[in-house]
Write a protein that holds these residues in place. Structure first.
Motif, PDB file in Angstrom:
ATOM      1  N   THR A 126       0.832  -1.209   0.000  1.00  0.00           N
ATOM      2  CA  THR A 126       0.000   0.000   0.000  1.00  0.00           C
ATOM      3  C   THR A 126       0.862   1.254   0.000  1.00  0.00           C
ATOM      4  OG1 THR A 126      -1.833  -1.097   1.149  1.00  0.00           O
ATOM      5  CG2 THR A 126      -1.774   1.294   1.268  1.00  0.00           C
ATOM      6  N   LEU A 127       1.889   1.272   0.841  1.00  0.00           N
ATOM      7  CA  LEU A 127       2.757   2.445   0.931  1.00  0.00           C
ATOM      8  C   LEU A 127       3.519   2.693  -0.376  1.00  0.00           C
ATOM      9  CD1 LEU A 127       4.105   2.076   4.578  1.00  0.00           C
ATOM     10  CD2 LEU A 127       2.396   3.713   3.726  1.00  0.00           C
ATOM     11  N   ILE A 128       3.912   1.633  -1.054  1.00  0.00           N
ATOM     12  CA  ILE A 128       4.604   1.800  -2.341  1.00  0.00           C
ATOM     13  C   ILE A 128       3.670   2.444  -3.367  1.00  0.00           C
ATOM     14  CG2 ILE A 128       5.557   0.544  -4.326  1.00  0.00           C
ATOM     15  CD1 ILE A 128       6.782  -1.439  -2.248  1.00  0.00           C
ATOM     16  N   PHE A 129       2.479   1.876  -3.536  1.00  0.00           N
ATOM     17  CA  PHE A 129       1.512   2.434  -4.482  1.00  0.00           C
ATOM     18  C   PHE A 129       1.205   3.890  -4.142  1.00  0.00           C
ATOM     19  CE2 PHE A 129       0.732  -1.828  -5.886  1.00  0.00           C
ATOM     20  CZ  PHE A 129       0.024  -1.760  -7.085  1.00  0.00           C
ATOM     21  N   GLY A 130       0.915   4.127  -2.864  1.00  0.00           N
ATOM     22  CA  GLY A 130       0.531   5.473  -2.442  1.00  0.00           C
ATOM     23  C   GLY A 130       1.632   6.496  -2.619  1.00  0.00           C
ATOM     24  N   THR A 131       2.849   6.127  -2.263  1.00  0.00           N
ATOM     25  CA  THR A 131       3.957   7.070  -2.338  1.00  0.00           C
ATOM     26  C   THR A 131       4.322   7.407  -3.778  1.00  0.00           C
ATOM     27  OG1 THR A 131       4.778   6.257  -0.235  1.00  0.00           O
ATOM     28  CG2 THR A 131       6.322   7.511  -1.571  1.00  0.00           C
ATOM     29  N   ILE A 132       4.244   6.435  -4.657  1.00  0.00           N
ATOM     30  CA  ILE A 132       4.547   6.714  -6.065  1.00  0.00           C
ATOM     31  C   ILE A 132       3.558   7.739  -6.624  1.00  0.00           C
ATOM     32  CG2 ILE A 132       4.545   5.719  -8.398  1.00  0.00           C
ATOM     33  CD1 ILE A 132       5.771   3.154  -7.095  1.00  0.00           C
ATOM     34  N   GLN A 133       2.261   7.522  -6.383  1.00  0.00           N
ATOM     35  CA  GLN A 133       1.282   8.478  -6.905  1.00  0.00           C
ATOM     36  C   GLN A 133       1.411   9.824  -6.202  1.00  0.00           C
ATOM     37  OE1 GLN A 133      -2.539   7.070  -8.047  1.00  0.00           O
ATOM     38  NE2 GLN A 133      -3.547   9.007  -7.598  1.00  0.00           N
ATOM     39  N   LEU A 134       1.638   9.832  -4.896  1.00  0.00           N
ATOM     40  CA  LEU A 134       1.818  11.087  -4.156  1.00  0.00           C
ATOM     41  C   LEU A 134       2.981  11.886  -4.746  1.00  0.00           C
ATOM     42  CD1 LEU A 134       1.163  12.886  -1.673  1.00  0.00           C
ATOM     43  CD2 LEU A 134       2.783  11.474  -0.390  1.00  0.00           C
ATOM     44  N   LYS A 135       4.086  11.217  -5.013  1.00  0.00           N
ATOM     45  CA  LYS A 135       5.273  11.875  -5.592  1.00  0.00           C
ATOM     46  C   LYS A 135       4.934  12.507  -6.936  1.00  0.00           C
ATOM     47  CE  LYS A 135       9.884  10.980  -7.476  1.00  0.00           C
ATOM     48  NZ  LYS A 135       9.707  12.049  -8.428  1.00  0.00           N
ATOM     49  N   ILE A 136       4.232  11.749  -7.782  1.00  0.00           N
ATOM     50  CA  ILE A 136       3.909  12.239  -9.127  1.00  0.00           C
ATOM     51  C   ILE A 136       2.908  13.389  -9.074  1.00  0.00           C
ATOM     52  CG2 ILE A 136       2.814  11.597 -11.323  1.00  0.00           C
ATOM     53  CD1 ILE A 136       4.030   8.740 -10.828  1.00  0.00           C
ATOM     54  N   VAL A 137       1.811  13.198  -8.346  1.00  0.00           N
ATOM     55  CA  VAL A 137       0.736  14.199  -8.308  1.00  0.00           C
ATOM     56  C   VAL A 137       1.198  15.496  -7.651  1.00  0.00           C
ATOM     57  CG1 VAL A 137      -1.535  14.710  -7.321  1.00  0.00           C
ATOM     58  CG2 VAL A 137      -1.126  12.517  -8.417  1.00  0.00           C
ATOM     59  N   MET A 138       1.948  15.376  -6.574  1.00  0.00           N
ATOM     60  CA  MET A 138       2.392  16.569  -5.840  1.00  0.00           C
ATOM     61  C   MET A 138       3.736  17.096  -6.339  1.00  0.00           C
ATOM     62  SD  MET A 138      -0.160  17.104  -3.891  1.00  0.00           S
ATOM     63  CE  MET A 138       0.481  18.386  -2.852  1.00  0.00           C
ATOM     64  N   ASP A 139       4.328  16.420  -7.318  1.00  0.00           N
ATOM     65  CA  ASP A 139       5.624  16.806  -7.873  1.00  0.00           C
ATOM     66  C   ASP A 139       6.676  16.951  -6.762  1.00  0.00           C
ATOM     67  OD1 ASP A 139       7.401  17.361  -9.944  1.00  0.00           O
ATOM     68  OD2 ASP A 139       7.027  19.522  -9.824  1.00  0.00           O
ATOM     69  N   LEU A 140       6.780  15.894  -5.953  1.00  0.00           N
ATOM     70  CA  LEU A 140       7.720  15.876  -4.840  1.00  0.00           C
ATOM     71  C   LEU A 140       8.971  15.099  -5.214  1.00  0.00           C
ATOM     72  CD1 LEU A 140       5.206  14.894  -1.991  1.00  0.00           C
ATOM     73  CD2 LEU A 140       6.037  17.198  -2.528  1.00  0.00           C
ATOM     74  N   ASN A 141      10.075  15.411  -4.549  1.00  0.00           N
ATOM     75  CA  ASN A 141      11.240  14.546  -4.692  1.00  0.00           C
ATOM     76  C   ASN A 141      11.020  13.320  -3.810  1.00  0.00           C
ATOM     77  OD1 ASN A 141      12.208  15.035  -1.988  1.00  0.00           O
ATOM     78  ND2 ASN A 141      13.077  16.978  -2.700  1.00  0.00           N
ATOM     79  N   TRP A 142      11.866  12.313  -3.960  1.00  0.00           N
ATOM     80  CA  TRP A 142      11.649  11.068  -3.214  1.00  0.00           C
ATOM     81  C   TRP A 142      11.716  11.284  -1.709  1.00  0.00           C
ATOM     82  CZ3 TRP A 142       9.027   7.272  -4.846  1.00  0.00           C
ATOM     83  CH2 TRP A 142       9.020   6.935  -6.199  1.00  0.00           C
ATOM     84  N   HIS A 143      12.616  12.118  -1.253  1.00  0.00           N
ATOM     85  CA  HIS A 143      12.732  12.371   0.192  1.00  0.00           C
ATOM     86  C   HIS A 143      11.432  12.961   0.743  1.00  0.00           C
ATOM     87  CE1 HIS A 143      14.414  13.338   4.088  1.00  0.00           C
ATOM     88  NE2 HIS A 143      13.990  14.585   3.922  1.00  0.00           N
ATOM     89  N   ALA A 144      10.894  13.945   0.066  1.00  0.00           N
ATOM     90  CA  ALA A 144       9.640  14.574   0.508  1.00  0.00           C
ATOM     91  C   ALA A 144       8.467  13.604   0.407  1.00  0.00           C
ATOM     92  CB  ALA A 144       9.371  15.836  -0.313  1.00  0.00           C
ATOM     93  N   ALA A 145       8.444  12.803  -0.650  1.00  0.00           N
ATOM     94  CA  ALA A 145       7.357  11.829  -0.813  1.00  0.00           C
ATOM     95  C   ALA A 145       7.395  10.784   0.301  1.00  0.00           C
ATOM     96  CB  ALA A 145       7.445  11.162  -2.180  1.00  0.00           C
ATOM     97  N   LEU A 146       8.580  10.304   0.638  1.00  0.00           N
ATOM     98  CA  LEU A 146       8.702   9.327   1.725  1.00  0.00           C
ATOM     99  C   LEU A 146       8.352   9.957   3.067  1.00  0.00           C
ATOM    100  CD1 LEU A 146      11.985   7.549   0.587  1.00  0.00           C
ATOM    101  CD2 LEU A 146       9.681   6.554   0.613  1.00  0.00           C
ATOM    102  N   ALA A 147       8.764  11.207   3.276  1.00  0.00           N
ATOM    103  CA  ALA A 147       8.469  11.897   4.530  1.00  0.00           C
ATOM    104  C   ALA A 147       6.968  12.114   4.712  1.00  0.00           C
ATOM    105  CB  ALA A 147       9.203  13.236   4.583  1.00  0.00           C
TER     106      ALA A 147
END
Length: 189
Positions: A126-147
């Motif tokens: 769940t966290l993998i799916f969610g974080t990938i979309q969060l990163k893309i939609v919010m245009d975040l870097n990986w550190h911010a997406a994981l945080a």
């Protein structure tokens, strides 16, 4: 029991767990981007009780009724905009999570320790799916997406994995004993 009544019972079980997910989704702790909600607890319970195929179908039904606009997602939200928004990846992840969690249990055995392992694996999915979309939609870097999308959810996710395991196995055993769901090899019917 006829094949038709077995299919009807399975459909009813999937619908019940889609409804349980909608109810638990309304229990939430707000966070800046993604709230902590009871949805993932419901996903774990559904997968632990129903197994891979029916657990995934229950989550597909949940996502579909939310997609058409019924307010079943966290915060009484619904509609396709939720699925394409920052939290949509988690909802898509629920389908894969339920399938993988249930599959682990089906390939091993329906016990609380195995269910705990399966639910922790499911949490990661769940966290993998969610974080990938969060990163893309919010245009975040990986550190911010994981945080924003992973780190806050790990402690509560482990607690929910434990609860889903205990509740799910307990409910599953009772439903198998009542012959409301089929037993797998090694389970007492």
């Amino acid at each position: 029991m006829t094949e038709r009544s077995k299919r009807l019972r399975s459909l009813i079980n999937c619908s019940i767990f889609a409804a349980v997910t909608a109810i638990l989704a309304q229990i939430e702790i707000p966070l800046p981007l993604i709230p902590i909600s009871g949805q993932t607890l419901a996903v774990g319970i559904a997968a632990t009780v129903l197994g891979s195929r029916h657990g995934a179908i229950a989550m597909l039904v949940y996502a579909a009724i939310g997609a058409i606009g019924l307010p079943v997602f966290a915060g009484f939200s619904g509609g396709p905009q939720v699925l394409v928004g920052p939290s949509g990846g988690y909802i898509f992840g629920f389908i894969a999570t339920a399938y993988i969690t249930g599959l682990i249990l089906e390939k091993t055995r329906f016990s609380i320790p195995i269910a705990l392992i399966a639910n922790i694996v499911g949490m990661v999915v769940t966290l993998i799916f969610g974080t990938i979309q969060l990163k893309i939609v919010m245009d975040l870097n990986w550190h911010a997406a994981l945080a924003a999308g992973v780190y806050p959810f790990i402690p509560v996710g482990l607690i929910k994995a434990f609860l889903a395991s205990v509740i799910g196995i307990t409910v599953r055993r009772r439903l198998v004993q009542a012959k409301l769901i089929g037993a797998t090899q090694g389970e007492v019917a």
